[in-house]
Design an enzyme around this catalytic site. Sequence first.
Site, PDB file in Angstrom:
ATOM      1  CD  GLU A 173      -1.879  -2.310   0.713  1.00  0.00           C
ATOM      2  OE1 GLU A 173      -1.257  -2.960   1.575  1.00  0.00           O
ATOM      3  OE2 GLU A 173      -2.227  -2.800  -0.372  1.00  0.00           O
ATOM      4  CG  ASN A 197      -1.809  -5.036  -3.244  1.00  0.00           C
ATOM      5  OD1 ASN A 197      -1.388  -5.459  -2.178  1.00  0.00           O
ATOM      6  ND2 ASN A 197      -1.748  -3.748  -3.576  1.00  0.00           N
ATOM      7  CG  ASP A 233      -5.821  -4.995  -1.650  1.00  0.00           C
ATOM      8  OD1 ASP A 233      -4.628  -5.134  -1.966  1.00  0.00           O
ATOM      9  OD2 ASP A 233      -6.206  -5.004  -0.471  1.00  0.00           O
TER      10      ASP A 233
END
Lengths: 599, 599
Positions: free
Chosen positions: B191, B275, B317
Amino acid sequence: MKKLLALTSGLALSAGMASANAELMEMMNDPNQWVIQTGDYKNQRYSQLDSINKENVGDLQVAWTMSTGVLRGHEGSPLVIGDTMYLHTPFPNIVYALDLNEDGRIKWKYEPKQDPDVIPVMCCDTVNRGVAYADGKIFLHQADTTVVALDAESGEVVWSAVNGDPSKGETNTATVLPVNDKVIVGISGGEFGVRGHVTAYDMSSGEQVWRAYSMGPDEDILVDPENTTHLGEPVGENSGTNTWEGDQWMIGGGTTWGWYSYDAEENLVYYGTGNPSTWNPAQRPGDNRWSMTIMARDADTGMAKWFYQMTPHDEWDYDGINEMILTEQEVDGEMRKLLTHFDRNGLAYTMDRVSGELLVAEKYDPVVNWTTGVDMDPESDQYGRPQVVAQYSTEQNGEDVNSTGICPAALGTKDQQPAAYDPNLELFLVPTNHVCMDYEPFRVSYTAGQPYVGATLAMYPAPDSHGGMGNFIAWDNIAGEIKWSIPEQFSVWSGALATAGGVTFYGTLEGYLKAVDTETGDELYKFKTPSGIIGNVMTYTHNDEQYVGILSGVGGWAGIGLAAGLTNPNDGLGAVGGYAALSDYTALGGQLTVFKLPN
Amino acid sequence: MKKLLALTSGLALSAGMASANAELMEMMNDPNQWVIQTGDYKNQRYSQLDSINKENVGDLQVAWTMSTGVLRGHEGSPLVIGDTMYLHTPFPNIVYALDLNEDGRIKWKYEPKQDPDVIPVMCCDTVNRGVAYADGKIFLHQADTTVVALDAESGEVVWSAVNGDPSKGETNTATVLPVNDKVIVGISGGEFGVRGHVTAYDMSSGEQVWRAYSMGPDEDILVDPENTTHLGEPVGENSGTNTWEGDQWMIGGGTTWGWYSYDAEENLVYYGTGNPSTWNPAQRPGDNRWSMTIMARDADTGMAKWFYQMTPHDEWDYDGINEMILTEQEVDGEMRKLLTHFDRNGLAYTMDRVSGELLVAEKYDPVVNWTTGVDMDPESDQYGRPQVVAQYSTEQNGEDVNSTGICPAALGTKDQQPAAYDPNLELFLVPTNHVCMDYEPFRVSYTAGQPYVGATLAMYPAPDSHGGMGNFIAWDNIAGEIKWSIPEQFSVWSGALATAGGVTFYGTLEGYLKAVDTETGDELYKFKTPSGIIGNVMTYTHNDEQYVGILSGVGGWAGIGLAAGLTNPNDGLGAVGGYAALSDYTALGGQLTVFKLPN
Ligand SMILES: O=C(O)c1cc(C(=O)O)c2c(n1)C(=O)C(=O)c1cc(C(=O)O)[nH]c1-2
Ligand SMILES: O=C(O)c1cc(C(=O)O)c2c(n1)C(=O)C(=O)c1cc(C(=O)O)[nH]c1-2
C-alpha cells in the site's frame, strides 16, 4: 446452588435515611450481587455465598475472561447489579456495562476524554479503585477529579462535577461512597502538597453539599471544638492549624484516597487521612493534625464526631487511609460496635466506632521496628501515641541522613489493599507487605503541581525473615494476634474476599488467584491469571451459579516499575528496586477473569 | 497420555540438507513441540496429539494465562521448544522465553528499540506473525524490517540484519522461514508502492545470500527465462517488466508478507506475492507480473522453478500471499505432491507443486461474484485465467466510479488467517470471510513513504446470506467442494488447528476459542478469551499432558477499527464500517490462554 435469603442486618435502618439508601442497603445484603467496591458499607468484604466452599474450591475453573483494553495497574473490582456487570479501568477510566446473560456482551461503554497531563501528577500509578452504584446511577470518579453520574441502563451522563485541579497536583484514584442522597468523594495528591478533603455531592444534581478539609481552620475541617473528640477529649479550637508551623497546613497533605465505611445507625462515615506534606519531617514541626487520622463524620453535614491521629508528625509516609472495617463483636463480655484498621505504620487498631475509644493497638507484622508500640495508659501524656525508636526516626537522624533498616517501608505493612472479615470465625484476613526501607529526607520547596516529596527511599524484603516481601495473615482484632501467616514472595497488593464457604480468596503480584481455608490458611486452589493482581476479589451469582471475579493488571505503587517502565531502583518513590524481580513473573495487563465450579 | 512416537515423514531427507535442518525437521515431527508457526514445513497445522479428542474436548479448562503487556492485534502463536515457550507481541515486538516447568516464569525478555514512526506505515495494524526457531536461535523479524537472531537459551542477540527501509514504507509483519542454513524473509508495503522481494540470510552470520524481487528485470526476480515456467510454459525474457507500463514495476507492489512452505525433497520454497500497486488498476495497464503469483523457488539459490499468477492485473486488492498447504494425495488414482491455496480472490487452487500444473480452481464461498471461474482448458488462450464479470470490474467501470456489490471484499474470502489440513479425512479446515464491498478507484501519485492506495472502499456482510461476515468451512481440495460450513458473525481471522483427536480448533473475532468435530463441524466446546482472536491455535505436550494455546488481541485488518481507534466507516482501507459491531463484543487485548483437560 440454593438461593440464599437476603441477609437481615442486625441494624435497624435509621429513620431519616433516604429511600435510595434503603434500596442500596437491601442490594448490599443480597449476596447474589456485588453492589459496592467494599462488599458492604462495613467494608467486610465477606460474602454469604457458599456454593463454592472448602470441599470443592479446588475444582474451580475459569468461566470467562475479558480484556479491559487498558494496561497498567487495575485496582478495585467489577460490580454486579442484577444481570449487569460494571467494569472500570485505570486511566483513561473506561466503564463497561456487560450483559451477563449474553456472555459479557458490551451493553454500553463510557470513555471519558481526560487530559493525559494528569498521568505524571498521579503518585502511584494510574489506578482507579472502581465505580459505585446507587439510585439507578453508576458513579465514576475520574483521575482528573471529575465525578460523573452515569445512567446505569444507558451509560448516558446524568451529571458531572469537578472536585479538584490536576494542575495543582489534585487527582483521584479512589471509589466514591454513595450514602443517603449524597455521594462522598476523596482526593489524592499528598506528594504534591495538596490539602486533602472529603466532599459530599448531591446524588441527583451533583451540587456540592459539604466539604471537610483534613487540616486548616475549624470551619474548613468541620469540627465542633467542644464536641468533636480525640481519644475522648474535645479537640479544642484551631486543632487543624495549631500543630503546624505558619501556613504549612495550606500545603499539608492529609489526602483522602482510601476506602470509606458507613454506619447507617450512627449515620457516620469513617475514613483515614494520608501523610502530611512534605516527606521531609524537618520542614513541618508539630503533630501535623489532622493528617494520619481516622475520622468519623456525620454523613449529612460532614461534622466530625471524633478523630484519632495514629502517627502524629509522620516521618515515614505512613498514610492513614487504609480501610475501616466495621464489626459487632464481644469485648470483655460486652457487645460493641467496633472499627478495625490495619495501618500503614504496622499497627492494627481496634476502636469503639461510636465513641472513638482506642481498645487495641498491636503490630500485625513482628518486624515493625520504628515504634515500640502505642501507649495505652489513658493517664499518660503519651496516651494513644506510638513510641518512636530513635534509631529509626528520620526526623531525629536529620535531613540528608540516610536512616536505614526502617520497618515497614513507606508503603506500610499494608497499603490500600483491603482486608476481609469472617464474622463466623471473627478473623480478619489481611494482605500485607513485608518490606523495609532506607529513608533520606531532604529539603524541598513547594511549586504548585510539582512533586513535593523531599525524601529518597530504597525498599527491600524484611531482613532476616523468609526472604519474601509479603504475607497473607489472619488476625484476631480482640487479642491483637496473628492466627496464621502465609509467606508470599511479593507484597499481597490485592484485596481479600472471605466467604461463607469457609474459603478466603486473594491475588498475588505474580498473578495468582489463591483460595485458602479461612480457618487454617491452607492453600486450596491457585490459578495464574494473565498479569499481576492488585485488584480485589469479588463474588456474585448468575443463573444460580456462584462466580468469583478478579481484575489482573500489575501496577500500583508496588508495581510502578513495571507499570511505568521505570528501572532506576530509587524511582517510583523508592519502590522500583525492591520489586524489580516482578518482571520475571508477569507483564502489564488489564483483564477480568471469572471463575466457577464445573457443571 | 501415551507418548507418541516421532512421526516418520514419508519423505526421505534430501542429501545436501544442512544438519540444522535435519534437527529442525525432527523437531517438527515431534508433536510434543510446536517449533514453527505453520506447524510444519507443509503448513498443515495438523497435530498428531490425540489426548484431547472428540470425546473429552468439551471438558477443556483454562490451565494458565499470560498477558503479553502489549495491546492491538496479536497474530501468530507461541512456539514450544522442549520446556520453553517463546511468545512474541505486535509492535514493539517483544519476545518472551517462558519456563513451562515454572508456571511460565519469564526466563528472558527481548524488547527491541524500534522507532514508532514505523506504526503509521503499517497498512493493517501493528501485527507480527511470530518468531521462528532453528539451530539454537530464535528469529524475530521486527516491524521495522530488522531481522534478529537471538540465542534461544539466553536471549542475547547473535546477529541482526536490516531488510528494508520503513521511511519508504517497507515494513514487516511476517514470520521467517528457516531452511537449511538460511533464514528466508519477506516484506510488506504493497500500500506504499514497495517492490516486494524475498531474501535469504545466512543463518549463522546474517549475511544476505540471495534476494528475489516479485517484479523487475530477470536478474532481480531470479528467473531462468527458458526453465522457469508458468502453467507449463517458459516465462520467457523480461517477464517481470514487459507486462507493466514504463517503470511502474519499480513501485509495483507484489509484497511477500504471507506464510512460507518448504518441500525438503524438492528443496523448493513456496509463497505468494501481493497486490500490484496502486489499487487503482487504470494506473498500471498490463498483467502486472509477478504480483498475485504463487512462486516455487530453490531454497539455496532463490532461482524460480515455476510461477502461477492467479489474478493478472488485479482490480480488487486480492493479494496472493495466503499460505500454500503441501499434501500428498491421490488424484485420479495417482499419488501426487500437491499444493493447495485458498486465495483472497475467493478461489481455492489445487496444484501439482513439483510442476506447477493447475489441477483445481473453484470458489470456496458461493457468493464470489467478480469471476465466473478459471478457464481450465489448456488449449484456450485464457488458460488458467479467472474470467472477470464486467459489472464487478473496477477497471472497466473506470476511475472515480463506485463499483458496488463486489464479492469478496478486498480482504478476500480468506486473508492471512491460515487453514489447517486433516490428512486422515483429506479435509482442509478453512477460516473464511463472508464480506463484500464497494470499490471506487481514483488517481494517486507516488511519494516514497506515503500511502499509495488509490481507492475508497466500504465493506459489509455478504448480502442475502446468513447476515454474518464469516464462515468456518471444511474443503475437499480434489473435488473442489465445501463439505460443511459454520456461519460466524464476524470473519474468522484466526488460524485453525486440526488434530489427530478428530477435533479442529479456531478462534473468533468476538474472542471465542471454538472446538469442532473435524468430520461434521459440530461445535464441541467454546470459551470466551479476553479479547478478539486473530492468532493461530497451537498445541503441545508438557509433562505428558496435552495443552492448546491461543493468543487473543483483536486487530489485524478486520479489527483495525478497534485496534487503532478508528470510527469513520471508510477508514482502515474500508474495513472500519463493516466490523464496527465488534466493539459490542470485545476490547483491545494481548493475552495467551492455555487450555488442558481436568486432572
Ligand atoms: O498521598 C496521596 O495522595 C497518595 C495517593 C495515592 C493514590 O491516590 O493512589 C497513593 C498514596 N498517596 C500512597 O502513599 C500510596 O502508598 C499509594 C499506593 C497506591 C496504590 O494504588 O498502589 N496509591 C497510593
Ligand atoms: O500489501 C502489503 O504489503 C500488505 C501487508 C499486510 C501486512 O503486512 O500485514 C497486509 C496486506 N497487505 C493486506 O492486503 C491485508 O489484507 C492484510 C491483512 C493483514 C492482517 O494482518 O490482518 N495484513 C495485511
